[in-house]
Design a protein around this motif. Structure first.
Motif, PDB file in Angstrom:
ATOM      1  N   TYR A  90      -7.613 -12.085  14.097  1.00  0.00           N
ATOM      2  CA  TYR A  90      -6.935 -12.486  12.865  1.00  0.00           C
ATOM      3  C   TYR A  90      -6.770 -11.260  11.978  1.00  0.00           C
ATOM      4  O   TYR A  90      -7.711 -10.487  11.770  1.00  0.00           O
ATOM      5  CB  TYR A  90      -7.741 -13.546  12.130  1.00  0.00           C
ATOM      6  N   SER A  91      -5.556 -11.042  11.456  1.00  0.00           N
ATOM      7  CA  SER A  91      -5.254  -9.888  10.609  1.00  0.00           C
ATOM      8  C   SER A  91      -4.565 -10.351   9.337  1.00  0.00           C
ATOM      9  O   SER A  91      -3.768 -11.292   9.361  1.00  0.00           O
ATOM     10  CB  SER A  91      -4.346  -8.888  11.342  1.00  0.00           C
ATOM     11  N   ARG A  92      -4.875  -9.649   8.260  1.00  0.00           N
ATOM     12  CA  ARG A  92      -4.216  -9.930   6.984  1.00  0.00           C
ATOM     13  C   ARG A  92      -4.063  -8.625   6.220  1.00  0.00           C
ATOM     14  O   ARG A  92      -4.957  -7.775   6.213  1.00  0.00           O
ATOM     15  CB  ARG A  92      -5.013 -10.923   6.143  1.00  0.00           C
ATOM     16  N   THR A  93      -2.906  -8.448   5.582  1.00  0.00           N
ATOM     17  CA  THR A  93      -2.666  -7.310   4.708  1.00  0.00           C
ATOM     18  C   THR A  93      -2.170  -7.801   3.368  1.00  0.00           C
ATOM     19  O   THR A  93      -1.376  -8.751   3.299  1.00  0.00           O
ATOM     20  CB  THR A  93      -1.645  -6.327   5.316  1.00  0.00           C
ATOM     21  N   GLU A  94      -2.675  -7.180   2.312  1.00  0.00           N
ATOM     22  CA  GLU A  94      -2.258  -7.531   0.964  1.00  0.00           C
ATOM     23  C   GLU A  94      -1.275  -6.524   0.383  1.00  0.00           C
ATOM     24  O   GLU A  94      -0.902  -6.619  -0.784  1.00  0.00           O
ATOM     25  CB  GLU A  94      -3.491  -7.647   0.061  1.00  0.00           C
ATOM     26  N   LEU A  95      -0.877  -5.557   1.192  1.00  0.00           N
ATOM     27  CA  LEU A  95       0.112  -4.591   0.743  1.00  0.00           C
ATOM     28  C   LEU A  95       1.490  -5.239   0.706  1.00  0.00           C
ATOM     29  O   LEU A  95       1.807  -6.100   1.527  1.00  0.00           O
ATOM     30  CB  LEU A  95       0.135  -3.376   1.666  1.00  0.00           C
ATOM     31  N   GLN A  96       2.322  -4.769  -0.207  1.00  0.00           N
ATOM     32  CA  GLN A  96       3.676  -5.299  -0.325  1.00  0.00           C
ATOM     33  C   GLN A  96       4.644  -4.143  -0.511  1.00  0.00           C
ATOM     34  O   GLN A  96       4.451  -3.292  -1.385  1.00  0.00           O
ATOM     35  CB  GLN A  96       3.797  -6.272  -1.500  1.00  0.00           C
ATOM     36  N   ASP A  97       5.653  -4.093   0.334  1.00  0.00           N
ATOM     37  CA  ASP A  97       6.705  -3.090   0.248  1.00  0.00           C
ATOM     38  C   ASP A  97       8.019  -3.825   0.003  1.00  0.00           C
ATOM     39  O   ASP A  97       8.657  -4.314   0.936  1.00  0.00           O
ATOM     40  CB  ASP A  97       6.764  -2.268   1.532  1.00  0.00           C
TER      41      ASP A  97
END
Length: 728
Positions: A694-701
């Motif tokens: 399971y992977s999650r990223t909170e970065l937003q481009d």
């Protein structure tokens, strides 16, 4: 699986005219026999005259052309010229593969035969079992009720293999070197998972072959349900093409191509894709104009002579978020002599020459920005960038070199610049009485700039810069019974030209540099040409090292730099902004695979406050492997006037012999968010590996992110990766 038909070759004794050379058990093998003879041993050998046959019974072993046949009973019929072996038949081929059968019969021409209760253990450790195997004269080999697996099989334990491939029928065509299956089922842990009415792949012993590759399918919030089916086309012995159409639920299809070709002097690799679609965000919502979109990543390198090579690297895409929308890998790979920065695409055409006393490289560069702050046309095109150096060994007088460099930068938006530089260097190395090392040096360089800057009348600038000085060190070593200790204090003193940095000269190639322990004893610590460190300067430092006899090693370097006057061209982050630098240090503790720690720090000159730290740790044992990195930059060095802090960690911990826990995290401590976080479980044995992560990223481009996904990856030994699914 393909080697099952070798039983026929191992029974070549049936065709040999020397079959009459039959030995009793007490006879030794005839090593002088030619390769067409059969050496046969058995407990009993007798003739059946009524049937015109020869029979061998009891511990039968036949050796022919390096192959061995063992059986309980063997019958050779002179009339039909056929050989039948029964009872615990074992065939050992020249490559080490073993084949087993209850009964084998083969003709004298070796072109046809059959085996009952057939099984084989191949050289790669895989196993195949079939009720029957038939070899025909036209090179078609067939097996019925087939089971194939690369997992080790132990009948005593009665274990079910992790995975196996069952088929009603399997056919090997020796001419095309293809294996095809009818009604094939992939079983995992004994449970049927995938059914294939028809499945085919090349014989593992064959060369590269064209055909369908393992597909990928799944569901994504961006694309919806998707399916990508690669097709591998072996165009020739030196080239291939992988065609991978992607069909999705939410957006139009996309076609991806990967082309490779080798030449006598080099190779090329091209990866590209194309689609016609609108923009869409991380939720799959479309907006904007529908148009043709795609990307192109490619590289090539070729030898011109033994000393000269030329090559190219291509990186371009129609949209700055195209690779993130379609999850295309490869951005950031090195495709030439220069490597691009994050979220920047670099295309280059270059030539490199290197001999015993010279080095030259020349390149044309083009940069495409993918960052939201990149304005169209503001990044330069370099036509060309050149560096060349010629050096001489002067014997007792040291080493000397001359060098030349040029850089021509063009922009559609912004200022252009052209630079030409010519320089010379000299140094020598001496050992003085008492063990001191003495290294005098001198360098001189002339730069000429032709500038295109608005609001400046004089668009030309020239300068002459240089440094002269020496390095003095006193290396000491103290050998011991368990540990050797080394100390080396070092001082560098140099004087250079003053007012070296003209404000009219733009800083193009030294935007990101910092004086640290790696360049502490250089006269000019600036990377690039546009900035130069002149004036007087003194650096002092100490390097210590301890090496234990049983392996561990500790080392550290610490030092500082003093300058005769401040230079306003240097910002605080460079560590050259005043007359006294911060303290810089680096340390390493190496205990082998068990633990290694590398640390670099920068301490403020006033009060020794921490300005920067970068620590990397790696460890590995029979139960775990992990890598971690921690960094912190104070607001005094950050152009944004904000503290930057974070850490990166990735690793795998083995819970049992088969199961492992996977973890990874990129944590932005300063902004209290996870740039990326992964955790999951993995199962692995001798023939397969299954991961659920399971992977999650909170970065937003801009329109992409935040996002999360679940990745499933199942890898089968000898069959490759069987599938992968992403859920955003």
């Amino acid at each position: 699986m393909a080697n099952w038909y070798h039983y026929a070759a191992a029974l070549a004794l049936a065709a040999s005219p020397s079959f009459g050379a039959i030995a009793q058990e007490t006879s030794a093998p005839d090593t002088t026999a030619n390769s067409e003879q059969v050496v046969l041993e058995a407990d009993y050998v007798y003739e059946l005259r009524d049937e015109n046959s020869i029979v061998a019974e009891g511990n039968v072993e036949a050796l022919y052309d390096g192959r061995i046949l063992r059986a309980d009973r063997l019958v050779y019929n002179r009339t039909t010229e056929r050989v039948r072996a029964t009872g615990n038949v074992v065939i050992i081929d020249t490559d080490g593969s073993q084949q087993f059968s209850d009964e084998v019969e083969v003709g004298s021409n070796l072109s046809d035969g059959y085996a009952i209760g057939y099984s084989a253990r191949l050289t790669d450790g895989s196993t195949i079992v079939a009720n029957s195997a038939i070899r025909q004269s036209d090179g078609i080999n067939a097996m019925d009720q087939v089971i194939y697996t690369a997992c080790p099989i132990c009948e005593a334990k009665g274990q079910t293999p992790t995975w196996s491939l069952r088929a009603r029928r399997a056919v090997l065509d020796q001419e095309t070197q293809m294996i095809s299956y009818r009604d094939a089922v992939l079983e995992v842990m004994g449970i049927p998972v995938f059914y294939f009415p028809y499945l085919a792949h090349p014989d593992p012993t064959s060369d590269r072959r064209s055909g369908l590759m393992i597909p990928s399918a799944g569901f994504s919030s961006k694309l919806g349900a998707f399916y990508q089916q690669p097709y591998y086309w072996a165009i020739s012995d030196s080239s291939d093409l992988t065609i991978a159409p992607l069909i999705t639920e939410n957006v139009n299809p996309m076609l991806e191509l990967d082309y490779r070709k080798r030449f006598y002097s080099g190779a090329i690799n091209i990866n590209t894709s194309i689609t016609r679609e609108k923009d869409f965000d991380s939720d799959g919502q479309k907006f904007g104009e529908e148009k043709w979109r795609g990307h192109l990543y490619g590289s090539g390198r070729f030898a011109l002579t033994e000393e000269w090579q030329w090559g190219f690297g291509v990186e371009t895409q129609t949209d700055d978020l195209y690779d993130r929308r379609y999850d295309i890998d490869g951005q950031g790979d090195k495709r030439g002599i220069y490597q691009s920065q994050p979220r920047r695409l670099l295309s280059q055409l270059y030539a490199v020459g290197q001999g015993d006393s010279y080095y030259t490289d020349v390149s044309l560069l083009s940069i495409q920005g993918l960052r939201g702050s990149d304005a169209d046309g503001s990044l330069p095109t370099v036509t060309p960038l050149l560096f060349s150096e010629k050096y001489w060994d002067l014997g007792d007088y040291g080493f000397a070199s001359v060098n030349a460099s040029t850089a021509i930068l063009r922009r559609d938006v912004g200022d252009d610049s052209q630079r030409v530089s010519v320089g010379a260097d000299w140094s020598t190395y001496k050992i003085l009485p008492g063990g001191f090392t003495f290294e005098p040096f001198a360098e001189l360089r002339g730069d000429y700039y032709q500038l295109d800057q608005r609001g400046i009348e004089d668009d030309n600038a020239s300068r002459l810069v240089g440094n002269a000085g020496t390095r003095i060190a006193y290396p000491m070593i103290r050998p011991g019974k368990t540990v050797d200790i080394m100390l080396e204090p070092e001082v560098m003193a140099a004087w250079g030209t003053s007012n070296s940095n003209d404000p009219i000269i733009p800083n193009e190639d030294a935007l990101l540099f910092e004086m640290d322990e790696t360049v502490l004893f250089d006269a000019n610590t600036v990377a690039g040409y546009d900035l130069y460190e002149g004036d007087g300067k003194i650096s002092a430092g100490l390097t210590a090292r301890a090496v234990w006899k049983d392996g561990p090693e500790l080392s550290a370097t610490v030092g500082r730099r003093w300058r005769s006057r401040p230079d306003p061209s240097f910002e605080k982050v460079t560590n050259l902004d005043g007359t006294t630098s911060d303290w810089v240090a680096a340390a390493t503790a190496d205990f082998g695979k068990a633990l290694r720690i590398d640390t670099r720090v920068r301490l403020d000159q006033d009060g020794l406050e921490l300005n920067r730290i970068d620590t990397r740790l790696s460890t590995q044992s029979s139960r775990w492997r992990a890598t971690g990195q921690y960094y912190k930059i104070s607001e005094r060095l950050n152009p944004n006037q904000e503290e930057d802090e974070g850490f990166f960690m990735t690793g795998e911990f083995r819970i049992t012999e088969r199961y492992s826990f996977i973890y990874g995290q990129l944590r932005d401590i300063a902004n209290d968010r996870n740039a990326r976080k992964d955790f999951g479980i993995a199962y692995e044995d001798d023939c397969s590996r299954l991961e659920l992560v399971y992977s999650r990223t909170e970065l937003q481009d801009r329109t992409q992110g935040p996002s999360e996904n679940i990745q499933i990856r199942f890898s089968l030994k000898t069959l490759g990766q069987f599938g992968s699914s992403d859920f955003d």
